[in-house]
Design a protein around this motif. Sequence first.
Motif, PDB file in Angstrom:
ATOM      1  N   ASP A 613       0.857  -1.181   0.000  1.00 58.03           N
ATOM      2  CA  ASP A 613       0.000   0.000   0.000  1.00 58.03           C
ATOM      3  C   ASP A 613       0.896   1.236   0.000  1.00 58.03           C
ATOM      4  O   ASP A 613       2.012   1.217   0.547  1.00 58.03           O
ATOM      5  N   VAL A 614       0.418   2.319  -0.663  1.00 60.79           N
ATOM      6  CA  VAL A 614       1.176   3.562  -0.720  1.00 60.79           C
ATOM      7  C   VAL A 614       0.260   4.721  -0.362  1.00 60.79           C
ATOM      8  O   VAL A 614      -0.964   4.641  -0.517  1.00 60.79           O
ATOM      9  N   GLY A 615       0.878   5.809   0.127  1.00 59.87           N
ATOM     10  CA  GLY A 615       0.155   7.039   0.432  1.00 59.87           C
ATOM     11  C   GLY A 615       0.891   8.227  -0.145  1.00 59.87           C
ATOM     12  O   GLY A 615       1.713   8.087  -1.061  1.00 59.87           O
ATOM     13  N   THR A 661       7.164  -6.499   8.774  1.00 58.06           N
ATOM     14  CA  THR A 661       6.424  -5.459   8.062  1.00 58.06           C
ATOM     15  C   THR A 661       6.950  -4.117   8.555  1.00 58.06           C
ATOM     16  O   THR A 661       7.388  -3.984   9.702  1.00 58.06           O
ATOM     17  N   PHE A 662       6.900  -3.120   7.678  1.00 57.25           N
ATOM     18  CA  PHE A 662       7.465  -1.809   8.011  1.00 57.25           C
ATOM     19  C   PHE A 662       6.749  -0.744   7.190  1.00 57.25           C
ATOM     20  O   PHE A 662       6.230  -1.037   6.098  1.00 57.25           O
ATOM     21  N   GLU A 663       6.723   0.468   7.756  1.00 55.68           N
ATOM     22  CA  GLU A 663       6.052   1.581   7.080  1.00 55.68           C
ATOM     23  C   GLU A 663       7.049   2.728   6.892  1.00 55.68           C
ATOM     24  O   GLU A 663       7.238   3.557   7.771  1.00 55.68           O
ATOM     25  N   PRO A 664       7.728   2.803   5.747  1.00 53.22           N
ATOM     26  CA  PRO A 664       8.611   3.955   5.478  1.00 53.22           C
ATOM     27  C   PRO A 664       7.794   5.236   5.331  1.00 53.22           C
ATOM     28  O   PRO A 664       6.680   5.227   4.798  1.00 53.22           O
ATOM     29  N   TYR A 673      10.374   5.030  -5.937  1.00 54.69           N
ATOM     30  CA  TYR A 673      11.309   4.529  -4.931  1.00 54.69           C
ATOM     31  C   TYR A 673      11.431   3.018  -5.059  1.00 54.69           C
ATOM     32  O   TYR A 673      10.560   2.338  -5.613  1.00 54.69           O
ATOM     33  N   GLU A 674      12.571   2.476  -4.472  1.00 57.77           N
ATOM     34  CA  GLU A 674      12.783   1.055  -4.298  1.00 57.77           C
ATOM     35  C   GLU A 674      13.240   0.817  -2.865  1.00 57.77           C
ATOM     36  O   GLU A 674      13.894   1.686  -2.269  1.00 57.77           O
ATOM     37  N   VAL A 675      12.931  -0.344  -2.292  1.00 57.39           N
ATOM     38  CA  VAL A 675      13.343  -0.683  -0.936  1.00 57.39           C
ATOM     39  C   VAL A 675      13.996  -2.056  -0.947  1.00 57.39           C
ATOM     40  O   VAL A 675      13.734  -2.878  -1.837  1.00 57.39           O
ATOM     41  N   PRO A 694       9.613  -0.982  -8.246  1.00 51.70           N
ATOM     42  CA  PRO A 694       9.483   0.466  -8.030  1.00 51.70           C
ATOM     43  C   PRO A 694       8.017   0.841  -7.740  1.00 51.70           C
ATOM     44  O   PRO A 694       7.084   0.246  -8.269  1.00 51.70           O
ATOM     45  N   PHE A 695       7.857   1.845  -6.845  1.00 59.28           N
ATOM     46  CA  PHE A 695       6.519   2.337  -6.513  1.00 59.28           C
ATOM     47  C   PHE A 695       6.598   3.864  -6.346  1.00 59.28           C
ATOM     48  O   PHE A 695       7.666   4.419  -6.089  1.00 59.28           O
TER      49      PHE A 695
END
Length: 1153
Positions: A613-615, A661-664, A673-675, A694-695
């Motif tokens: 999920d993205v914001g 799980t993590f929320e950057p 971005y990439e993680v 990428p997102f």
Amino acid sequence: MPEPTKKEENEVPTPAPAPPPEEPNKEKEAGTAPPKEWSLGESPATEEQEKQNANSQLSTLFVEKPQTGKVKVGGNITFIAKVKAEDLLRKPSVKWFKGKWMDLASKAGKHLQLKETFERQSRVYTFEMQIIKAKENYAGNYRCEVTYKDKFDSCSFDLEVHESTGTTPNIDIRSAFKRREVKQQEEEPEIDVWELLKNANPNEYEKIAFQYGITDLRGMLKRLKRMRRVEKKSRAFAKILDPAYQIDKGGRVRFVVELADPKLEVKWFKNGQEIRPSTKYIFEHKGSERIMFINNCALTDDSEYYVTAGDEKCSTELFVREPPIMVTKLLEDTNAYCGERVELECEVSEDDANVKWFKNGEEIIPGPKSRYKVKVEGKKHTLIIEGATKADSAEYSVMTTGGQSSAKLSVDLRPLKILTPLTDQTVKLGKEICLKCEISENISGKWTKNGLPVQEGDRLKVVHKGRIHKLVIDSALIEDEGDYVFTPDAYSVTLPAKVHVIDPPKIILDGLDADNTVTVIAGNKLRLEIPISGEPPPKAIWSRADKAITEGSGRIRAESYPDSSSLIIDTAERDDSGVYKINLKNEAGEAYANIKIKVVDIPDPPVAPNVTDVGDDWCIMNWEPPVYDGGSPILGYFIERKKKQSSRWMRLNFDLCKETTFEPKKMIEGVAYEVRIFAVNAIGISKPSMPSKPFVPLAVTSPPTLLAVDSVTDTTVTMKWRPPDQIGAAGLDGYVLEYCFEGSTSEKQSDENGEAAYDLPAENWIVANTDLIDKTKFTITGLPTDAKIFVRVKAVNAAGASEPKYYSQPILVKEVIEPPKIRIPRHLKQTYIRRVGEAVNLVIPYQGKPRPELTWKKDGAEIDKNQINIRNSETDTIIFIRKAERSHSGKYDLQVKVEKFEENASIDIQIVDRPGPPQVVKIEDVWGENVALSWTPPKDDGNAAITGYTIQKADKKSMEWFTVIEHYHRTNATITELVIGNEYYFRVFAENMCGLSEDATRTKESAVIAKDGKVYKNPVYEDFDFTEAPMFTQPLVNTYAIAGYNATLNCSVRGNPKPKITWMKNKVAIVDDPRYRMFSNQGVCTLEIRKPSPYDGGTYCCKAVNDLGTVEIECKLEVKGGLSFCRLLLQGVPPNIIDSYLRDLQSSNPEEY
């Protein structure tokens, strides 16, 4: 000069008495009769006290002061002081003193407690001093001081401590003995302590203080210093008081002074307070001698006294001491053996007296760590020595304030017998060794091993209980083997014993884990050294899976030493993990142990994470743990991110993430971005995982704002709104307007913003616009009349639709008639002025529904639309003139009409231009160097008032024009300072708000300034009559005056000739009265009333008279008496309220007024 017994550490010591004021009050209050010689009552206040009272009126801090109190011995008493905190920004500083100098803050303990509290409602600080289990020597003078910034206040009070007495009047025989002893003591020569202190070395002050019972040594030394000052010869006293007096407690003291003049009045003072005759204080007169007796002296009488005669005084110090403590039962010589308990006893004349013990002349100070203890049981005092030794043989003495006693103590040795000797022992390694012996005497001794002293430690203990001596060694070691000897102190007897220690083989695994596991990192070298013990040294064999490991040069090998055995693995590998066995064997036995070796490594990298999920600036990602954890549990993960087009990774967490799980956060919206993930165990950090897909962080906008109804008709509703406050990187594609009919939704309670929320399925909402709209206004069409609808709007971008913005209430689909209303701007409510050629652009807002009809007229006629442009909109109308002309000036009328309602408004427009020149300019007269000019105003004033004229002159020879006068308002002027012999022309410009006229009007003739000059005839003027009847320009006003303070009445008068001023009181002229002074300066008349009294109140009149008339003016003067009226008036209390208050006060206490 003996004093009470020495205080305990927590007792309140008795300091010197409080200092007296500098000088007693010399003057008596006016109007009072002189006091009788033996009158009773309080003494008058001293000058110093009056100063303190005056200061206290300005800076008093105490609300409640501590009062003098009495308490019985053993009782409790509390002194309370309160300070008002209304005007204080922080807590004031409060100190408690006893006597002159002793600060009681350092004496707080079980007998003295200091407390402080603060009441928030009344804003009052309360300070308490509580004395617990009071003793007789606590009596005396105390003082409380409070300080805040530059404010200071203090209060003194006394404490009297009385002995607890029974109800029976039986006479105590012991008191009779005491009196008899006192009489015997009086027969002995009296020792003057003051003379001792004067002649003694300062090093001996403390010894003298104890010997004679002085507790306030510091105060006495201060007084001694003052006594050494040379006093001036007194005129009033033929013989003054001695510098100091000393008296035993309960005794009687006599103060005597001899006067030079027996007629002088004498007053006695204690601490600044006058002493009145009583049963305690007795005064006598014998010729010129004045005598004061103080009966039954108590500790509270210890203070400074002084006597005044006329303007002089002499002072003395009185010191009250307790009777000396006598030794009633003397010490006795004592003999004892070493180790015994010795008690030296004596008895003194008083209970709980202060007694000092000495050994060979040196004071014995008992304490928790001292061998000496002092036991006190009433009058009996005992010095106890536990476990006496030969060093305790000495001469012991006891000393009190009234006597001393000494005795000799002799400590000897007893014959020694060995009751239980030491025995030889054989023990195993690690067991306890206990060597025990018993002798006939309770004395200490020394232990040695192989001739060396034995040192105590954590493992080795030396025990001495009575006659039994033990040497205990825990966990015996090989080095504990040897020959041990015990030697009693002061005796030549020795007790020997031998100790032999045996040690079977033992493997020491203390440095390993509970399960004997050794962990090594892959690739590192392991050297596992296992300590071993045994006598003789055992042989060690290492093996794995029943396969022996030899000592050699292989990658896995063993090494043996006398006290240890080592297993060595070069470059550890994962396959080296397993159980290794070590086996020890010697003559005493056999031992073995299993050791687990674990080879660990960093974990494998995790798989690529997934972004779920993205914001707008965040995303949510998760991943799976790595397949191999490296032989050590995964402790957590590190997360990194980077922009897709960048090569620099940035770590997001510095603390390990325990979850998968993590929320950057804090990403830039609209950027790809990439993680990636790192796994961490106890060994280290794994290699990074593969990057995620990428997102791009995107977010919907915030809801639109300010949704409102713009207009309503029978079939349409027009809504308008404002764009969202936050749009974001995804931008704004457009808006969607939705509506639903009332009845198809279940309404909820309105939220905090006053907007209703609706619980309605999405299919019940009807989309008003099929395509997205860019504008913030839209009309919903095709609605049934009289229906009610709910409306909401959403903002849409690439991330989706925002939260809807609801209109707060249902909208009725029906056109509403709104009466017209014109809102004229403020600057158009007065004449609107513009210059010719300037543009005119006037915007006049209006209201009205449906759209009203607008009509413009100028001066009652229709407007020519070719010259004036009119533009109308739904909310305003505009008048626009591109280039204004003077013909555009006039009154413009606006009419707004909605059906039968109409509204009218008018605007005045004035177009101005520069004026024309004056019509005619004439030279009226020429004389000397002056020329008189006159002219007529211009025909054309430029549609604005003429503000002035500019006059210029030119010499006929050069015809160069020079300005003589500017901004001149009249139509005639005199030009001066012209040059004689020259000929001049003059011209005049007219001026208004737009400026000077373009042309000027010039004189037709010229003015010649003749050299010979002309005779000027002065005009004849009639004399001006300056006479004037009297008239008051400033009247008298009603005035309040304060009794005893000068008052003035003022007024001003005008008149010619100068009028004569007469002052009257109650219609009677004031003439030659010294209480009044009258002044007159430049027409200002003043009547000063000197120190008025209430009888000076009344109606005052000022009368002015000259030849042309008479005028009078009156006022009322009220005289208020006393300082109370002045204070109340300065505090802002209205005079009528003060007057009512004083009348009530006078009626309640008529004798005082």
